[in-house]
Enzyme design. Structure first.
Site, PDB file in Angstrom:
ATOM      1  N   LYS A  23       0.874  -1.165   0.000  1.00  0.00           N
ATOM      2  CA  LYS A  23       0.000   0.000   0.000  1.00  0.00           C
ATOM      3  C   LYS A  23       0.916   1.221   0.000  1.00  0.00           C
ATOM      4  O   LYS A  23       1.237   1.792   1.052  1.00  0.00           O
ATOM      5  CB  LYS A  23      -0.892  -0.043   1.253  1.00  0.00           C
ATOM      6  CG  LYS A  23      -2.032   0.931   1.245  1.00  0.00           C
ATOM      7  CD  LYS A  23      -2.980   0.609   2.399  1.00  0.00           C
ATOM      8  CE  LYS A  23      -4.008   1.702   2.628  1.00  0.00           C
ATOM      9  NZ  LYS A  23      -4.902   1.951   1.513  1.00  0.00           N
TER      10      LYS A  23
HETATM   11  N1  PPE Z   1      -8.036  -1.361  -2.376  1.00  0.00           N
HETATM   12  C1  PPE Z   1      -7.399  -0.167  -2.341  1.00  0.00           C
HETATM   13  C2  PPE Z   1      -6.750   0.336  -3.568  1.00  0.00           C
HETATM   14  C3  PPE Z   1      -7.395   0.555  -1.148  1.00  0.00           C
HETATM   15  O1  PPE Z   1      -6.781   1.722  -1.109  1.00  0.00           O
HETATM   16  C4  PPE Z   1      -8.049   0.048  -0.006  1.00  0.00           C
HETATM   17  C5  PPE Z   1      -8.071   0.819   1.276  1.00  0.00           C
HETATM   18  C6  PPE Z   1      -8.685  -1.212  -0.100  1.00  0.00           C
HETATM   19  C7  PPE Z   1      -8.640  -1.892  -1.305  1.00  0.00           C
HETATM   20  C8  PPE Z   1      -9.351  -1.862   1.079  1.00  0.00           C
HETATM   21  O2  PPE Z   1      -8.408  -2.294   2.029  1.00  0.00           O
HETATM   22  P1  PPE Z   1      -8.748  -2.408   3.583  1.00  0.00           P
HETATM   23  O3  PPE Z   1      -8.877  -1.014   4.107  1.00  0.00           O
HETATM   24  O4  PPE Z   1      -7.619  -3.141   4.152  1.00  0.00           O
HETATM   25  O5  PPE Z   1     -10.033  -3.155   3.694  1.00  0.00           O
HETATM   26  N2  PPE Z   1      -8.059   2.228   1.127  1.00  0.00           N
HETATM   27  C9  PPE Z   1      -7.723   3.072   2.238  1.00  0.00           C
HETATM   28  C10 PPE Z   1      -7.456   4.506   1.790  1.00  0.00           C
HETATM   29  C11 PPE Z   1      -8.632   5.293   1.361  1.00  0.00           C
HETATM   30  C12 PPE Z   1      -8.274   6.758   1.154  1.00  0.00           C
HETATM   31  O6  PPE Z   1      -9.057   7.459   0.501  1.00  0.00           O
HETATM   32  O7  PPE Z   1      -7.247   7.232   1.662  1.00  0.00           O
HETATM   33  C13 PPE Z   1      -8.748   2.991   3.358  1.00  0.00           C
HETATM   34  O8  PPE Z   1      -9.860   2.534   3.155  1.00  0.00           O
HETATM   35  O9  PPE Z   1      -8.402   3.397   4.474  1.00  0.00           O
END
Ligand code: PPE
Length: 309
Positions: free
Chosen positions: A157
């Site tokens: 990430k």
């Molecule tokens: N895909 C991506 C590309 C992504 O950024 C997130 C989280 C997810 C899937 C879901 O992952 P999880 O949070 O572990 O369930 N995105 C983070 C950032 C959002 C933002 O705008 O900044 C979040 O949800 O915190």
């Protein structure tokens, strides 16, 4: 974003307005940071953080891919997170830990720059709007593809990777949609700009597999577990564009987005929230609010329980 009192930066408590970096910070120029999004929820025993260690461990893995040695161990980052929430006196909040290549030397090679670490917290309501959470959002199939794993490993990430999401988000919002769905390099719809994707079709619940280069979402894996525990198996397989356009249900999962139904993709109406979506939402919110004892170990209380009398 409503400022809070204090931000943890490299072990110090810095007032929100003073939490700044040098303009020649490596990460600002090259996207060389890794971060997490975590949420704390209000429970009957006070604020509790959802799957804190899983997030911090994912940040360590993200850092490892970019050869960043985070100068704080898991216990230190856990305590810094909890103390930031306490000092900001938040009942529920979003938490943003970030480790990034700081100020040292510009040029692509990051190794001469320090690894700086910060943790900020603030109140963040429904990511795609309160109405989106209840009635569903409108999504656009992006013309941009999710960046390929041979270019950027999806498991990390990393801040730089979000340029891909930004392009898709700009395109979708300019066209009047709330969110974008990106396909992978082979054209298989796989992810939102900041959310994982679930489709229900022909009685099957499907989520794209990790080889589509998605982020292995912690909400995604939580929802897979919660549905499985209710006798609903989630199949991991590639989706076709038709699976999305003809979905019986479609929902997005993420820390920020939580469990958000999608009610339309490019003019194709999808019932929202559908039955499985509602089951996933109810299960998820019961767990994060501490109302389901089976998943207590997913919650870290912000304040230690008072000693028994
Ligand atoms: N895909 C991506 C590309 C992504 O950024 C997130 C989280 C997810 C899937 C879901 O992952 P999880 O949070 O572990 O369930 N995105 C983070 C950032 C959002 C933002 O705008 O900044 C979040 O949800 O915190």
């Amino acid at each position: 974003m409503q400022p809070t009192e204090t931000i943890w930066m490299n072990g110090e408590w810095v007032p929100w307005d003073e939490a700044k970096v040098h303009v020649l910070t490596h990460a600002l120029h090259y996207g060389s940071g890794v971060f997490e999004g975590v949420r704390a929820y209000e429970t009957a025993e006070g604020a509790a953080v959802f799957r804190l260690d899983d997030h911090l461990e994912r940040m360590r893995r993200s850092a490892s891919i970019y050869s960043m040695e985070v100068p704080y161990d898991l216990a230190a980052l856990r305590e810094a997170t909890l103390e930031t929430i306490r000092r900001n006196d938040l009942a529920a909040c979003y938490v943003r830990p970030i480790a990034y290549r700081g100020y040292g030397q510009l040029g692509i090679n990051p190794l001469n720059c320090p690894v700086d670490v910060a943790i900020a917290t603030w109140e963040w309501g429904a990511y795609l709007g309160e109405e989106g959470l209840t009635s569903g959002v409108r999504a656009h199939m992006s013309s941009y593809r999710r960046v390929s794993g041979v270019a950027l490993p999806g498991e990390a990430k990393a801040t730089g990777g979000y340029l891909n999401s930004i392009l898709a988000k700009l395109e979708a919002t300019a066209a009047g949609f709330d969110e974008a769905i990106l396909a992978d390099e082979h054209g298989s719809p796989c992810e939102g700009t900041g959310e994982n994707l679930f489709v229900v079709r022909h009685g099957e619940v499907i989520t794209p597999p990790l080889d589509t280069n998605i982020l292995p979402g912690i909400t995604r894996s939580s929802v897979v577990t919660l549905l499985a525990d209710r006798g609903i198996d989630v199949v991991q397989r590639r989706l076709t564009r038709a699976d999305v356009l003809l979905a019986d249900e479609l929902f997005l999962t993420g820390t920020a987005a939580e469990v958000t139904p999608v009610r339309e993709v490019d003019g194709h109406r999808i019932p929202a929230p559908g039955e499985v979506t509602r089951i996933a939402q109810e299960a998820f919110f019961a767990v994060v609010r501490g109302q389901d004892d089976r998943y207590r170990d997913w919650l870290t209380p912000v304040r230690a329980a008072a000693p028994a009398p």
